[in-house]
Scaffold this active site. Structure first.
Site, PDB file in Angstrom:
ATOM      1  N   ASP A  90     105.174 -38.155  58.988  1.00  0.00           N
ATOM      2  CA  ASP A  90     106.222 -38.406  60.351  1.00  0.00           C
ATOM      3  C   ASP A  90     106.503 -39.810  59.164  1.00  0.00           C
ATOM      4  O   ASP A  90     106.114 -41.098  59.328  1.00  0.00           O
ATOM      5  CB  ASP A  90     106.109 -39.030  61.542  1.00  0.00           C
ATOM      6  N   ASN A 117     111.570 -37.192  48.111  1.00  0.00           N
ATOM      7  CA  ASN A 117     112.971 -37.301  49.117  1.00  0.00           C
ATOM      8  C   ASN A 117     114.044 -37.311  50.072  1.00  0.00           C
ATOM      9  O   ASN A 117     114.531 -37.355  50.349  1.00  0.00           O
ATOM     10  CB  ASN A 117     112.771 -35.712  48.347  1.00  0.00           C
ATOM     11  N   SER A 169     117.512 -41.335  44.804  1.00  0.00           N
ATOM     12  CA  SER A 169     118.369 -43.031  46.059  1.00  0.00           C
ATOM     13  C   SER A 169     119.934 -42.504  46.239  1.00  0.00           C
ATOM     14  O   SER A 169     119.962 -41.387  46.772  1.00  0.00           O
ATOM     15  CB  SER A 169     118.842 -44.291  44.825  1.00  0.00           C
ATOM     16  N   TYR A 199     121.278 -49.291  54.859  1.00  0.00           N
ATOM     17  CA  TYR A 199     120.888 -47.989  53.596  1.00  0.00           C
ATOM     18  C   TYR A 199     121.389 -48.921  52.760  1.00  0.00           C
ATOM     19  O   TYR A 199     120.108 -48.000  51.742  1.00  0.00           O
ATOM     20  CB  TYR A 199     122.497 -47.373  54.199  1.00  0.00           C
ATOM     21  N   LYS A 203     118.102 -48.287  49.520  1.00  0.00           N
ATOM     22  CA  LYS A 203     118.278 -47.283  48.667  1.00  0.00           C
ATOM     23  C   LYS A 203     117.567 -48.428  47.187  1.00  0.00           C
ATOM     24  O   LYS A 203     117.290 -47.841  46.470  1.00  0.00           O
ATOM     25  CB  LYS A 203     119.617 -46.560  48.140  1.00  0.00           C
ATOM     26  N   VAL A 230     126.869 -35.002  48.218  1.00  0.00           N
ATOM     27  CA  VAL A 230     126.497 -33.718  49.041  1.00  0.00           C
ATOM     28  C   VAL A 230     127.285 -33.905  50.390  1.00  0.00           C
ATOM     29  O   VAL A 230     126.034 -34.550  51.308  1.00  0.00           O
ATOM     30  CB  VAL A 230     125.433 -33.463  48.776  1.00  0.00           C
ATOM     31  N   ASN A 234     122.678 -32.719  56.595  1.00  0.00           N
ATOM     32  CA  ASN A 234     122.390 -33.584  57.832  1.00  0.00           C
ATOM     33  C   ASN A 234     122.890 -35.516  58.227  1.00  0.00           C
ATOM     34  O   ASN A 234     122.854 -35.985  58.871  1.00  0.00           O
ATOM     35  CB  ASN A 234     121.958 -32.488  59.179  1.00  0.00           C
TER      36      ASN A 234
END
Length: 330
Positions: A90, A117, A169, A199, A203, A230, A234
Site C-alpha cells: 500500500d 508504475n 512519469s 500532480y 511527477k 491513456v 481509472n
C-alpha cells in the site's frame, strides 16, 4: 510503432530475470506485466489487494495462452513463459512499503528490473498517515523509498544482468513549471485547478529521482517515461464521478482520447521500449522517454540539476524525520 516482439525472449532456467512492479494488476501496468510474462520474466506484482492481484494473474495467464495459441510450435519452442507472483503493498503507508520490501528480499536474492508504475492523479487534497500530501506520497515518496531499499539488489553484484529502473512519469509533470517547491502543498480552492499542480509536483520529483539515481548508481540504467495520453484508465475516475461536471469531463476525455489518446497496451510500450538492448547506462542514464518510447526532453524544472539535488535532500530529510533512513550521498 514499437513492437514488443523485438524484446529478447528469456528462458528462466538459463537467464532468470526478476522484476518488481507497482500497480501491475490494472491499466497499462497490466499490459506491461503481460509482455514481461510472455518474455520469460519472473514478475512480482505489488498491490494492495491480494484478491485483485490474484484475479489479474488469472486474466494475465489466460491472455498469454490466447496470444501463444496464435504462434507456431517452432516459434514457441524459443518463447518461454515467466512467473507471476503477488507482493502486498500500500503506497499510502510507508510501513507497508518497508514490509513489502522485506518480504521481497526473503524471496529473491537479486533484482533485474524495478518498474515504479503505480500512481494516482488529480484527486482531492488529503494527507496520508505519514504526513505527506497523498499524490506526492503515492506517486513519488513511496517509490523513492522502494528504490532506495531495492537498488542494493541491483548494483552490488556482477551476477545481476542489465539492471534497470523505470519510473512512470507524465506530461503532466509540466504543471510544476508554475512553481516547484516540495514543501508547498497547493492546498487551495478550487481543487479542480490546484490538484493538477500537486500532480505535476509529484511527477517532476519522480524525474528528479531518476536523474539522481543515475548519478549515484551508474551501473543501473534509470529512466523516466511518459506513456502517452491513456484515456481509458481509472486515473480519471474522480473527475468522471463529479456531480454534473463528471459527465462533461467524460465527454471531454472521450473526444480528446479519440484524437490523441492511446490504449492501455500502447501506453505500456514506452516502458517496454526501455528494455531494449540498444539502451545503455553510458548514453541513456537519466533520460526521459515519451509515447512509444520516443526520447524527449522533459521540462526545464525537471531537467534542472539543482532542483534534482534539492528534491533528493528534501526527501531524505522528510523520510528521516519519520524514522526512515535513506541514502544521503550528494
Amino acid at each position: 510503432m514499437f513492437d514488443p516482439d523485438k524484446l529478447t525472449y528469456l528462458d528462466k532456467s538459463v537467464d532468470r530475470r526478476v522484476c518488481f512492479i507497482t500497480g501491475g494488476n490494472s491499466g497499462l501496468g497490466f499490459f506491461t506485466v503481460l509482455h514481461l510474462y510472455l518474455h520469460g520474466y519472473i514478475v512480482y506484482i505489488a498491490g494492495r489487494s491480494k484478491q485483485r492481484v490474484d484475479s489479474a494473474i488469472r486474466q494475465l495467464k489466460d491472455e498469454a495462452l490466447v496470444r501463444r495459441a496464435k504462434e507456431t510450435p517452432e516459434v514457441l519452442q524459443f518463447r518461454h513463459l515467466g512467473e507471476l507472483k503477488f507482493i502486498e503493498l500500500d503506497l499510502s503507508k510507508l510501513r507497508s512499503v518497508e514490509h513489502a520490501v522485506k518480504q521481497f528480499k526473503t524471496r529473491e536474492k537479486h533484482l533485474n528490473l524495478l518498474i515504479l508504475n503505480a500512481g494516482i492523479m488529480a484527486v482531492p487534497y488529503s494527507v496520508t498517515k505519514d504526513g505527506f500530501e497523498i499524490q506526492l506520497q503515492i506517486n513519488y515518496v513511496s517509490h523513492f523509498l522502494i528504490a532506495d531499499r531495492l537498488i542494493g539488489m541491483m548494483d552490488t553484484s556482477d551476477d545481476v544482468r542489465d539492471p534497470r529502473i523505470i519510473y512512470l512519469s507524465s506530461v503532466g509533470h509540466r504543471f510544476a513549471d508554475f512553481h516547484f517547491n516540495l514543501s508547498w502543498e497547493f492546498n487551495h480552492m478550487p481543487n479542480i485547478v490546484f490538484t493538477w499542480f500537486r500532480y505535476g509536483m509529484a511527477k517532476t520529483a519522480g524525474i528528479h529521482m531518476v536523474k539522481s539515481l543515475a548519478k549515484r548508481h551508474p551501473k543501473v540504467l534509470c529512466v523516466a517515461v511518459h506513456p502517452g495520453f491513456v484515456m481509458n484508465t481509472n486515473l480519471f475516475s474522480h473527475f468522471t464521478r463529479l456531480p454534473f461536471f463528471g459527465f462533461l469531463f467524460w465527454v471531454l476525455f472521450q473526444l480528446f482520447g479519440s484524437f490523441f489518446g492511446v490504449t492501455n497496451e500502447e501506453g505500456s510500450y514506452s516502458t517496454l521500449r526501455c528494455l531494449e538492448e540498444d539502451l545503455s547506462t553510458e548514453k541513456d542514464n537519466g533520460k526521459y522517454f515519451a509515447t512509444f518510447g520516443v526520447e524527449q526532453k522533459p521540462s526545464s524544472v525537471a531537467t534542472n540539476e539543482n532542483y534534482a539535488d534539492e528534491s533528493w535532500a528534501w526527501t531524505v530529510s522528510e523520510l528521516s524525520r519519520r524514522g526512515y533512513e535513506t541514502d544521503r550521498t550528494s
